[in-house]
Design a protein around this motif. Structure first.
Motif, PDB file in Angstrom:
ATOM      1  N   PHE A 188      16.606  13.602  -2.942  1.00 36.23           N
ATOM      2  CA  PHE A 188      15.336  12.891  -3.067  1.00 36.23           C
ATOM      3  C   PHE A 188      14.278  13.684  -2.310  1.00 36.23           C
ATOM      4  N   TRP A 189      13.136  13.856  -2.930  1.00 35.83           N
ATOM      5  CA  TRP A 189      11.980  14.393  -2.221  1.00 35.83           C
ATOM      6  C   TRP A 189      10.718  13.817  -2.850  1.00 35.83           C
ATOM      7  N   ALA A 190       9.703  13.717  -2.053  1.00 36.51           N
ATOM      8  CA  ALA A 190       8.465  13.101  -2.520  1.00 36.51           C
ATOM      9  C   ALA A 190       7.279  13.680  -1.746  1.00 36.51           C
ATOM     10  N   VAL A 191       6.167  13.768  -2.459  1.00 40.97           N
ATOM     11  CA  VAL A 191       4.884  14.157  -1.848  1.00 40.97           C
ATOM     12  C   VAL A 191       3.868  13.087  -2.250  1.00 40.97           C
ATOM     13  N   ASN A 192       3.156  12.533  -1.251  1.00 39.20           N
ATOM     14  CA  ASN A 192       2.226  11.437  -1.524  1.00 39.20           C
ATOM     15  C   ASN A 192       0.880  11.676  -0.830  1.00 39.20           C
ATOM     16  N   LEU A 193      -0.158  11.194  -1.477  1.00 44.39           N
ATOM     17  CA  LEU A 193      -1.504  11.217  -0.898  1.00 44.39           C
ATOM     18  C   LEU A 193      -2.009   9.782  -0.870  1.00 44.39           C
ATOM     19  N   ALA A 194      -2.371   9.290   0.330  1.00 46.80           N
ATOM     20  CA  ALA A 194      -2.797   7.896   0.473  1.00 46.80           C
ATOM     21  C   ALA A 194      -4.114   7.823   1.235  1.00 46.80           C
ATOM     22  N   VAL A 195      -4.891   6.822   0.864  1.00 43.13           N
ATOM     23  CA  VAL A 195      -6.107   6.493   1.617  1.00 43.13           C
ATOM     24  C   VAL A 195      -5.798   5.269   2.474  1.00 43.13           C
ATOM     25  N   GLN A 196      -6.113   5.370   3.745  1.00 39.81           N
ATOM     26  CA  GLN A 196      -5.798   4.295   4.679  1.00 39.81           C
ATOM     27  C   GLN A 196      -7.089   3.703   5.237  1.00 39.81           C
ATOM     28  N   TYR A 197      -7.083   2.389   5.412  1.00 38.03           N
ATOM     29  CA  TYR A 197      -8.199   1.736   6.092  1.00 38.03           C
ATOM     30  C   TYR A 197      -7.673   1.113   7.378  1.00 38.03           C
ATOM     31  N   HIS A 198      -8.248   1.564   8.499  1.00 39.73           N
ATOM     32  CA  HIS A 198      -7.775   1.120   9.810  1.00 39.73           C
ATOM     33  C   HIS A 198      -8.457  -0.186  10.172  1.00 39.73           C
ATOM     34  N   LEU A 199      -7.651  -1.230  10.296  1.00 41.72           N
ATOM     35  CA  LEU A 199      -8.188  -2.569  10.466  1.00 41.72           C
ATOM     36  C   LEU A 199      -8.861  -2.778  11.814  1.00 41.72           C
ATOM     37  N   ASN A 200      -8.516  -1.955  12.825  1.00 50.17           N
ATOM     38  CA  ASN A 200      -9.192  -2.138  14.118  1.00 50.17           C
ATOM     39  C   ASN A 200     -10.648  -1.695  14.068  1.00 50.17           C
ATOM     40  N   ASN A 201     -11.084  -1.177  12.925  1.00 45.86           N
ATOM     41  CA  ASN A 201     -12.511  -0.893  12.737  1.00 45.86           C
ATOM     42  C   ASN A 201     -13.313  -2.190  12.612  1.00 45.86           C
ATOM     43  N   LEU A 202     -12.580  -3.309  12.377  1.00 50.56           N
ATOM     44  CA  LEU A 202     -13.230  -4.593  12.189  1.00 50.56           C
ATOM     45  C   LEU A 202     -13.441  -5.335  13.501  1.00 50.56           C
ATOM     46  N   TRP A 203     -12.893  -4.840  14.608  1.00 55.60           N
ATOM     47  CA  TRP A 203     -13.077  -5.518  15.898  1.00 55.60           C
ATOM     48  C   TRP A 203     -13.273  -4.475  16.985  1.00 55.60           C
ATOM     49  N   SER A 204     -13.684  -4.952  18.138  1.00 56.81           N
ATOM     50  CA  SER A 204     -13.947  -4.040  19.262  1.00 56.81           C
ATOM     51  C   SER A 204     -12.915  -4.215  20.367  1.00 56.81           C
ATOM     52  N   GLY A 205     -11.744  -4.698  19.994  1.00 56.48           N
ATOM     53  CA  GLY A 205     -10.703  -4.930  20.990  1.00 56.48           C
ATOM     54  C   GLY A 205      -9.930  -3.671  21.335  1.00 56.48           C
ATOM     55  N   ALA A 206      -8.670  -3.875  21.727  1.00 55.27           N
ATOM     56  CA  ALA A 206      -7.825  -2.766  22.176  1.00 55.27           C
ATOM     57  C   ALA A 206      -7.626  -1.760  21.048  1.00 55.27           C
ATOM     58  N   ARG A 207      -7.806  -0.474  21.353  1.00 62.47           N
ATOM     59  CA  ARG A 207      -7.682   0.565  20.342  1.00 62.47           C
ATOM     60  C   ARG A 207      -6.249   1.085  20.232  1.00 62.47           C
ATOM     61  N   TRP A 208      -5.386   0.719  21.179  1.00 64.92           N
ATOM     62  CA  TRP A 208      -4.000   1.209  21.101  1.00 64.92           C
ATOM     63  C   TRP A 208      -3.259   0.573  19.924  1.00 64.92           C
ATOM     64  N   PHE A 209      -3.689  -0.610  19.506  1.00 64.74           N
ATOM     65  CA  PHE A 209      -3.069  -1.303  18.383  1.00 64.74           C
ATOM     66  C   PHE A 209      -3.872  -0.967  17.132  1.00 64.74           C
ATOM     67  N   ASP A 210      -3.253  -0.182  16.216  1.00 64.49           N
ATOM     68  CA  ASP A 210      -3.985   0.435  15.113  1.00 64.49           C
ATOM     69  C   ASP A 210      -3.303   0.138  13.773  1.00 64.49           C
ATOM     70  N   PRO A 211      -3.441  -1.092  13.253  1.00 59.79           N
ATOM     71  CA  PRO A 211      -2.840  -1.412  11.949  1.00 59.79           C
ATOM     72  C   PRO A 211      -3.717  -0.890  10.810  1.00 59.79           C
ATOM     73  N   TYR A 212      -3.119  -0.621   9.680  1.00 57.29           N
ATOM     74  CA  TYR A 212      -3.891  -0.143   8.545  1.00 57.29           C
ATOM     75  C   TYR A 212      -3.217  -0.554   7.245  1.00 57.29           C
ATOM     76  N   ALA A 213      -4.042  -0.604   6.196  1.00 55.87           N
ATOM     77  CA  ALA A 213      -3.547  -0.798   4.823  1.00 55.87           C
ATOM     78  C   ALA A 213      -3.734   0.517   4.090  1.00 55.87           C
ATOM     79  N   GLN A 214      -2.878   0.784   3.092  1.00 60.23           N
ATOM     80  CA  GLN A 214      -2.978   2.056   2.385  1.00 60.23           C
ATOM     81  C   GLN A 214      -2.662   1.890   0.904  1.00 60.23           C
ATOM     82  N   VAL A 215      -3.327   2.707   0.108  1.00 63.12           N
ATOM     83  CA  VAL A 215      -3.048   2.814  -1.334  1.00 63.12           C
ATOM     84  C   VAL A 215      -3.123   4.284  -1.685  1.00 63.12           C
ATOM     85  N   GLY A 216      -2.451   4.633  -2.769  1.00 65.26           N
ATOM     86  CA  GLY A 216      -2.491   6.032  -3.179  1.00 65.26           C
ATOM     87  C   GLY A 216      -1.489   6.299  -4.290  1.00 65.26           C
ATOM     88  N   GLY A 217      -1.011   7.514  -4.329  1.00 61.98           N
ATOM     89  CA  GLY A 217      -0.041   7.900  -5.340  1.00 61.98           C
ATOM     90  C   GLY A 217       0.606   9.220  -4.978  1.00 61.98           C
TER      91      GLY A 217
END
Length: 454
Positions: free
Chosen positions: A106-135
């Motif tokens: 098995f091998w795979a190559v993927n390109l994804a765009v991620q949106y970092h949800l901590n951009n929506l708040w000004s809290g702790a930056r160490w916690f960095d969740p994100y959503a991603q889509v791509g192909g």
């Protein structure tokens, strides 16, 4: 397996070149770790969710099997290119009860765009969740297909540059249904680095208020030579540790006036006196007060006004500071009737040349006596009056009386009497004090008087 290792090495070399940090300060990110692939994907959505959490049919290669490189785009978005290798043993149709394993690469190559949800708040930056889509493109046992992906992940940053990445994504083919759709999960190390920091103070140039000079990260990268917590560029006294309320300048005596503005920096004082004390509270700072322990007016350098002659009239208001006198006469002695009589007794004995205004020499003594009297009453003003008898021409007598009065005034002024205190006037024969019919009377009428101006 050898083929897998060679491919993994090639991916590592490719993703390591040019990789840097990833966020506003660190726009690049690399990652490496392990991945798992779950190919046994039910068609029913409920079973898909159940299968996603089940560990019984996932495939894991016990080695570094996933590499990635990412680039921050801006406004919370980043792009990630990843490559992964695996070995499929629990493929489509796998039954854990039968343990019917396969041996597929098995091998795979993927390109994804991620949106970092901590951009929506000004809290702790160490916690960095994100959503991603791509192909991307994935090959199972050398049979490759294009796929889309959707999922999410979390970065846990332990420092500004190093963290742990955990992510998952669903990778369906372009077909509406496929037996080779799969979930892929990944766990690895994420590294951010490469920020621009010309002065090497640990603050990225874009956030560094002083990018050309190494400084304190707590002060946005600006230096603080005196260590008072105020950046040098905002510090009015950058060489001396001071206080924020004084723009970084010290206040040694603690009187609320910064030393640079304090004319008495070692002694606590008052703001209105530029930091100097006023011990007697008379409104004159001690440094300018000639009598710092006794109240006095500013006009007298902080000392009380003296009254040398003790007459109750202060020297500043006393026109005769060495001789007592009433307030009504500005501290000078008043001319009494006896003094007035004494003056005129002297004045009547002033002798002139016959028919002239020339004072005869023998009158010098009496004139000097008059000067002494006038000097005792320095603020008193007097009229010097000239008088004649009625003998002769009246006009000539008028002129003679005026000239004789002026002659006496000139003598007195020459002896130091203020001319503003004296006036001279002639009355001719108009004010006789005796009868002009007798010689004695005429002698009395030919006279000079010195009278107090009231």
């Amino acid at each position: 397996m050898k083929k897998i290792k060679v491919t993994l090495f090639a991916l590592a070399a490719a993703f390591t070149v040019g990789a840097q940090a990833q966020d506003e300060n660190n726009p690049w990110q690399i990652g490496f770790g392990v991945n798992s692939v779950d190919i046994r994907t039910p068609m029913d959505f409920g079973d898909v969710i159940k299968d996603w959490g089940g560990p019984s049919d996932i495939n894991i290669l016990p080695a570094v099997s996933r590499l990635s490189v990412g680039r921050y785009i801006g406004k919370g978005f980043s792009a990630e290119l990843s490559g992964s290798l695996n070995k499929i043993e629990k493929g489509f149709g796998y039954n854990k009860d039968l343990d019917n394993k396969v041996d597929q690469s098995f091998w795979a190559v993927n390109l994804a765009v991620q949106y970092h949800l901590n951009n929506l708040w000004s809290g702790a930056r160490w916690f960095d969740p994100y959503a991603q889509v791509g192909g991307g493109y994935a090959a199972i046992d050398n049979a490759g297909k294009l796929r889309t992906l959707a999922g999410g992940g979390i970065n846990f940053w332990f420092t500004d540059n190093i963290g742990i990445n955990l992510q998952t994504a669903y990778h369906p083919t372009m077909k509406s249904k496929s037996e080779e759709n799969y979930f892929q999960h990944a766990l690895g190390i994420a590294i951010k680095f490469g920020k621009q920091d010309k002065d090497g103070d640990g603050v990225a140039d874009k956030d560094d208020a002083c990018p050309d000079v190494a400084g304190d990260p707590k002060l946005n990268g600006c230096p603080d030579k005196d260590g008072d917590g105020i950046a040098d560029e905002q510090d009015a006294c950058p060489e001396e540790a001071g206080l924020p309320q004084f723009n970084g300048c010290p206040d040694t005596d603690g009187d609320g006036v910064a030393d640079k503005d304090d004319e008495c920096p070692e002694v606590a004082g008052l703001k209105e006196f530029k930091g100097c004390p006023d011990t007697d509270g008379d409104g004159v700072a001690d440094k300018d007060d000639k009598c710092p322990d006794v109240k006095g007016p500013k006009e007298n350098n902080g000392c009380p006004w003296p009254d040398r002659d003790g007459d109750g009239v202060l020297d500043k208001d006393d026109e005769c500071v060495d001789k007592p006198g009433p307030v009504s006469n500005n501290g000078c002695p008043e001319v009494t009737q006896d003094v007035q009589k004494k003056l005129n007794d002297f004045a009547k004995t002033i002798l002139f040349d016959l028919g002239k205004a020339t004072i005869r020499p023998e009158s010098a003594t009496v004139l000097n006596n008059i000067v002494e009297v006038l000097n005792e009453y320095k603020n008193a003003k007097f009229d010097v009056e000239g008088h004649t008898d009625s003998t002769g021409n009246k006009a000539k007598n008028q002129k003679l009386s005026e000239e004789r009065a002026n002659s006496v005034k000139v003598y007195l002024v020459d002896k130091g009497i203020n001319p503003a205190r004296l006036s001279a006037k002639g009355y001719g024969p108009d004010k006789p004090i005796a009868s002009n019919k007798t010689k004695k009377g005429r002698d009395l009428n030919r006279r000079v008087e010195i009278n107090l101006v009231k």
